[in-house]
Design an enzyme around this catalytic site. Structure first.
Site, mmCIF file in Angstrom:
data_model
loop_
_atom_site.group_PDB
_atom_site.id
_atom_site.type_symbol
_atom_site.label_atom_id
_atom_site.label_comp_id
_atom_site.label_asym_id
_atom_site.label_seq_id
_atom_site.Cartn_x
_atom_site.Cartn_y
_atom_site.Cartn_z
ATOM 1 N N LYS A 100 0.830 -1.220 0.000
ATOM 2 C CA LYS A 100 0.000 0.000 0.000
ATOM 3 C C LYS A 100 0.861 1.266 0.000
ATOM 4 O O LYS A 100 0.466 2.269 -0.594
ATOM 5 C CB LYS A 100 -1.056 0.002 1.110
ATOM 6 C CG LYS A 100 -0.556 -0.230 2.512
ATOM 7 C CD LYS A 100 -1.727 -0.414 3.467
ATOM 8 C CE LYS A 100 -1.348 -1.033 4.781
ATOM 9 N NZ LYS A 100 -0.349 -0.383 5.607
ATOM 10 N N ARG B 31 -8.195 0.221 10.813
ATOM 11 C CA ARG B 31 -7.752 -1.158 10.990
ATOM 12 C C ARG B 31 -8.726 -1.945 11.861
ATOM 13 O O ARG B 31 -8.566 -3.154 11.997
ATOM 14 C CB ARG B 31 -6.377 -1.173 11.648
ATOM 15 C CG ARG B 31 -5.206 -1.213 10.652
ATOM 16 C CD ARG B 31 -3.954 -1.185 11.466
ATOM 17 N NE ARG B 31 -2.778 -1.716 10.874
ATOM 18 C CZ ARG B 31 -1.875 -1.000 10.198
ATOM 19 N NH1 ARG B 31 -2.081 0.255 9.943
ATOM 20 N NH2 ARG B 31 -0.765 -1.572 9.787
ATOM 21 N N ARG C 189 12.764 -1.481 8.942
ATOM 22 C CA ARG C 189 11.828 -1.165 10.032
ATOM 23 C C ARG C 189 12.006 -2.142 11.177
ATOM 24 O O ARG C 189 12.197 -3.334 10.961
ATOM 25 C CB ARG C 189 10.380 -1.282 9.522
ATOM 26 C CG ARG C 189 9.906 -0.061 8.814
ATOM 27 C CD ARG C 189 8.583 -0.265 8.156
ATOM 28 N NE ARG C 189 7.550 -0.831 9.005
ATOM 29 C CZ ARG C 189 6.264 -0.837 8.689
ATOM 30 N NH1 ARG C 189 5.867 -0.299 7.554
ATOM 31 N NH2 ARG C 189 5.377 -1.369 9.487
HETATM 32 P P1 AMP Z 1 2.055 0.312 9.049
HETATM 33 O O1 AMP Z 1 3.181 1.193 8.634
HETATM 34 O O2 AMP Z 1 0.726 0.720 8.438
HETATM 35 O O3 AMP Z 1 2.355 -1.151 8.850
HETATM 36 O O4 AMP Z 1 1.869 0.530 10.635
HETATM 37 C C1 AMP Z 1 2.914 0.207 11.549
HETATM 38 C C2 AMP Z 1 2.352 -0.021 12.934
HETATM 39 O O5 AMP Z 1 1.723 1.188 13.411
HETATM 40 C C3 AMP Z 1 1.249 -1.076 13.039
HETATM 41 O O6 AMP Z 1 1.786 -2.397 13.148
HETATM 42 C C4 AMP Z 1 0.542 -0.633 14.327
HETATM 43 O O7 AMP Z 1 1.301 -0.977 15.461
HETATM 44 C C5 AMP Z 1 0.568 0.887 14.197
HETATM 45 N N1 AMP Z 1 -0.621 1.404 13.481
HETATM 46 C C6 AMP Z 1 -0.647 2.082 12.292
HETATM 47 N N2 AMP Z 1 -1.896 2.404 11.947
HETATM 48 C C7 AMP Z 1 -2.704 1.926 12.939
HETATM 49 C C8 AMP Z 1 -4.117 1.921 13.149
HETATM 50 N N3 AMP Z 1 -4.959 2.467 12.275
HETATM 51 N N4 AMP Z 1 -4.581 1.341 14.292
HETATM 52 C C9 AMP Z 1 -3.739 0.784 15.184
HETATM 53 N N5 AMP Z 1 -2.406 0.733 15.041
HETATM 54 C C10 AMP Z 1 -1.875 1.298 13.927
#
Ligand code: AMP
Length: 218
Positions: free
Chosen positions: A14, A89, A163
């Site tokens: 994404k 989410r 990351r």
């Molecule tokens: P991402 O970069 O979208 O994979 O997000 C990295 C991490 O941020 C996730 O594994 C969650 O720990 C946290 N995170 C990001 N967006 C959300 C969300 N909408 N709700 C809860 N946790 C989030």
């Protein structure tokens, strides 16, 4: 242009699709993961609250996320469409978002579901590296996405980073958490007739072309 909500497991691509859409159509890209990582890098109160949660592959609480999104969305320029990458989410986040979008009169919306299986997503996550300086992303397991020089950004020459949550244990946990929480979110948008599914087991550019096509559908 339609506003976009991406629903996708970790490492479905994404981020890459959002960057390309941003370049082609001048979207405002809101990645909640990036916002949280930025808060951690700045050492802010929010960053301190979420650092361990993210490293463990868990979800940050709905209350924190809804407040963060509300703050971000209400500050957006009104003349640009937006991409939401990583939100909602959970069903509680989807309901809160729906309410907020009604309040700010946003109606032109599509929820794009990037469907990928766990094995492929894991491979992508474990190969993922990016530039801490210019943010360009790479993948060491895909010929077309490797940096020209190992560990060095093609664009600005900085040393590439991984990351902290892109390790096998955290990834598995993030994927399970996604499966558990995403079904009601997918149903929510399906019932509103806003859901479009795109298969992700192919080249990123083909996925992009499909997304561009569906953005022009009624
Ligand atoms: P991402 O970069 O979208 O994979 O997000 C990295 C991490 O941020 C996730 O594994 C969650 O720990 C946290 N995170 C990001 N967006 C959300 C969300 N909408 N709700 C809860 N946790 C989030």
């Amino acid at each position: 242009m339609k506003n976009i909500i991406f629903i996708a497991p970790p490492a479905a691509g994404k981020g890459t699709q959002s960057e390309w859409l941003k370049d082609k159509f001048n979207y405002e890209h809101i990645s909640t993961g990036d916002l949280l990582r930025q808060a951690i890098a700045e050492g802010s109160e929010l960053g301190k609250q979420v650092e361990d949660v993210i490293a463990g592959g868990n979800l940050v609480s709905d209350d924190i996320m809804i407040a963060l999104l509300k703050d971000t969305l209400t500050k957006l320029p009104t003349d640009k469409p937006f991409i939401l990458d990583g939100f909602p989410r959970t069903i509680k986040q989807a309901e809160a978002l729906n309410e907020l979008l009604n309040e700010i009169n946003v109606t032109d919306l599509v929820a794009i579901y990037l469907n990928i299986d766990e094995e492929e997503a894991m491979r992508r996550a474990l190969g993922r590296v990016s530039c801490p300086n210019c943010k360009k992303g790479y993948n060491i397991y895909y010929e077309a996405m490797k940096p020209k020089v190992e560990d060095i950004c093609d664009e600005c020459g900085s040393k590439l980073d991984r990351r902290s949550d892109d390790n096998e244990e955290s990834f598995k946990h993030r994927f399970e958490t996604y499966i558990e929480n995403s079904t009601p979110v997918i149903n929510f948008y399906q019932e509103k007739n806003l859901l479009k599914e795109v298969k992700v087991d192919r080249e990123s550019i083909e996925i992009f072309e499909d997304i561009v096509k569906l953005l022009s559908e009624e």
